[in-house]
Design an enzyme around this catalytic site. Structure first.
Site, PDB file in Angstrom:
ATOM      1  N   GLU A 196       0.849  -1.204   0.000  1.00  0.00           N
ATOM      2  CA  GLU A 196       0.000   0.000   0.000  1.00  0.00           C
ATOM      3  C   GLU A 196       0.882   1.250   0.000  1.00  0.00           C
ATOM      4  OE1 GLU A 196      -3.175  -0.268   2.916  1.00  0.00           O
ATOM      5  OE2 GLU A 196      -3.955  -2.073   1.972  1.00  0.00           O
ATOM      6  N   GLU A 330      -4.825  -8.919  -0.170  1.00  0.00           N
ATOM      7  CA  GLU A 330      -5.547  -8.594   1.075  1.00  0.00           C
ATOM      8  C   GLU A 330      -7.019  -8.505   0.720  1.00  0.00           C
ATOM      9  OE1 GLU A 330      -4.209  -5.483   3.725  1.00  0.00           O
ATOM     10  OE2 GLU A 330      -2.101  -5.919   3.270  1.00  0.00           O
TER      11      GLU A 330
HETATM   12  O1  AHR Z   1      -4.842  -6.179   7.192  1.00  0.00           O
HETATM   13  C1  AHR Z   1      -4.740  -5.010   7.929  1.00  0.00           C
HETATM   14  C2  AHR Z   1      -4.116  -3.851   7.152  1.00  0.00           C
HETATM   15  O2  AHR Z   1      -4.945  -3.484   6.095  1.00  0.00           O
HETATM   16  C3  AHR Z   1      -2.791  -4.127   6.475  1.00  0.00           C
HETATM   17  O3  AHR Z   1      -1.722  -4.012   7.334  1.00  0.00           O
HETATM   18  C4  AHR Z   1      -2.749  -3.057   5.434  1.00  0.00           C
HETATM   19  O4  AHR Z   1      -1.953  -3.418   4.329  1.00  0.00           O
HETATM   20  C5  AHR Z   1      -4.198  -2.832   5.083  1.00  0.00           C
HETATM   21  O5  AHR Z   1      -4.524  -1.503   5.049  1.00  0.00           O
END
Ligand code: AHR
Length: 525
Positions: A196, A330
């Site tokens: 990110e 994610e």
């Molecule tokens: O999964 C929790 C967080 O969500 C992670 O650390 C981040 O990459 C995302 O914003």
């Protein structure tokens, strides 16, 4: 219970069952098993384990001196449960944590004690570092997906970590690895270059990120002799975090640069992060909700399909041969934290709704299997949409765990297109497809079907017509529960657990009854 009461209960149950069958919707599906789609990459069943809350400490790592049964500090109960999922890869050490992780703190006898400012500001003991992570994935039989620190680290730090892990020749770093207990080089399957980077990873512009990406891609090398030709480490760049112009521009920029890339750098994947939140900050409760919230969350989750389609279309412009994978590293449900828990620990319950949400997303990934070749649910244990919840020595498997278990046969199976029209499930102006289904053929020639009945009030009389396949026998399992928010607890761990389901074969047709709000996987041979 007296005999009379038993009889009365049985009659009542029978009446409920008959009523549900009378009200059941008929859904017909057809498939031609000789039509082969893309391979459903086993890596779409990947997991994500970040140094966050009790995801690592207590969830995986208890230390070798703990009373909880462990192997070199790693909990045995968790390893046994995860082995059954055939977890293909684990992304580690973050997430946002990765951009503040300095690998040298997590090697050797004396570990530096640091802080975890992203997630509750708690102490990070670094007792779970490179060696412990590699031991863990070896114990569960998964591959390593390492996210290197681009935010607060340097190309040199990342390059040295990779040399430490993978060099076979007696360099100073390889000798240090050997002195720390692992003479043989490790195998690193996947390398995440930043996390990110448009936000918690340094709020970079696409151009700034690209200049960094090229450097990391060039210099962070894998030296493992086993990975020089075959099984090369795949490099995954930071990709979008949504569907807005900011994200489509990001995908455009990275893919355009990739199309013009020189010999000196390359990527094999572009990540996509997308959580099912409903609204931000997360306010939907993970338990104690009703049908309205059930419908809203599922409506929001199926938007994953559109998001993938949008970014895939951009990728197609620059990469029509689909060399670069879209890696949804994610995804999952992100709800309001449970009352009384540390806000930085992202603790939530996991209900039947999450099982349905997981199935719908896995089906979306399977339908996009030509481009989506990896995905990592967030997160493996005790955090967000977890597979497993622990509390000291106790452990419980969540409804989402069972979905991943039921889907194991789909790993590396060949997608078989299906046609069906089941209409929509409506609730208060919200519409979601009533039924979802995918099919695949495994390497042994078995046909697998997954059918999700989203409707919480109506059963489905399901009929599948198969061509190109002679069904001799069929068997299956179904996952449902009394309520949309039913959960498994330490005291009642089997409220949401799969049960056998019977399948009738009539010539080329398969017939089965799907309970409301259920996930069913059947195998046909
Ligand atoms: O999964 C929790 C967080 O969500 C992670 O650390 C981040 O990459 C995302 O914003």
């Amino acid at each position: 219970m007296t005999e009379h009461r038993i009889l009365r209960t049985a009659i009542l149950l029978g009446m409920v069952l008959c009523a549900s069958r009378v009200n059941a919707q008929k859904v017909e599906l057809s498939l031609d098993a000789s039509t082969a789609g893309a391979k459903i990459d086993r890596n779409i069943f990947g997991q994500f384990a970040e140094h966050l809350g009790h995801g690592i400490y207590e969830g995986i790592w208890v230390g070798p001196d703990a009373a909880i049964p462990n192997t070199r500090g790693i909990r045995n109960d968790v390893v046994t449960a995860l082995k059954a999922l055939k977890v293909p890869n684990v992304r580690w050490p973050g997430g946002c944590f990765a951009d503040e992780y300095h690998w040298r703190n997590g090697i050797g006898q004396q570990r530096a004690v640091t802080l975890n400012p992203n997630w509750g500001g708690v102490i990070e003991p670094n007792t779970f570092g490179t060696r412990e992570f590699m031991d863990f994935i070896e114990q569960i039989g998964a591959e390593a997906y390492i996210s290197v620190n681009m935010g607060s680290g340097s190309p040199r730090e990342a390059a040295e970590w990779l040399e430490y892990m993978t060099a076979a020749q007696p360099t100073t770093l390889a000798k240090e690895r050997a002195a720390n207990g692992h003479p043989a080089p490790y195998k690193i399957g996947y390398l995440g270059i930043g996390n990110e980077s448009w936000d918690c990873g340094g709020n970079m512009t696409p151009d700034y990120y690209l200049s960094q990406l090229k450097i990391y891609s060039r210099f962070v090398r894998n030296f493992s002799p086993a990975q020089l030709d075959k099984q090369q480490m795949l490099k995954i760049a930071v990709g979008p975090g949504g569907g807005e112009p900011r994200w489509t521009e990001w995908t455009q920029a990275i893919m355009k640069a990739w199309q013009q890339h020189t010999w000196s750098w390359d990527i094999n994947g572009l990540s996509l992060h997308s959580y099912t939140v409903g609204k931000w900050p997360p306010a939907f409760t993970s338990v104690g909700f009703g049908e309205d919230e059930y419908a809203e969350i599922l409506k929001s989750t199926v938007e994953m399909d559109e998001l993938i389609a949008k970014h895939s279309a951009i990728m197609d412009q620059y990469d029509p041969q689909k060399k670069v994978a879209l890696v949804v590293d994610e995804w999952g449900a992100w709800y309001a934290r449970l009352p009384g828990t540390n806000p930085g620990f992202l603790v939530q319950e996991n209900s039947l709704r999450d099982a349905i949400l997981a199935a719908l997303n896995l089906n979306i990934f399977a339908r996009h299997a030509d481009r989506v070749r990896m995905a990592n649910i967030a997160q493996m244990i005790n955090v967000l949409q977890a597979m497993i919840i622990t509390d000291k020595e106790k452990m419980v498997l969540t409804p989402t765990y069972y979905v991943f278990k039921m889907y194991v046969p789909f790993q590396d199976a060949t997608f078989v297109p299906v046609a069906f029209n089941a209409g929509t499930y409506r609730r208060d102006g919200i519409t979601v497809p009533r039924v979802d289904a995918i099919a695949a053929k495994d390497t042994n020639g078995k046909l697998w079907l997954e059918i999700t009945n989203v409707d919480p009030g109506q059963a489905v009389e399901f009929e599948a017509t198969l061509t190109g396949f002679r069904a001799k026998s069929a068997a299956g399992e179904t996952l449902t529960a009394p309520k949309v928010d039913s959960v498994n607890t330490f005291k009642e761990p089997d409220t949401v657990a799969p049960k056998p389901v019977s399948v009738e074969i009539e010539g080329s047709k398969l017939k089965l009854h799907l309970a409301p709000k259920s996930i069913t996987v059947i195998s046909v041979q």
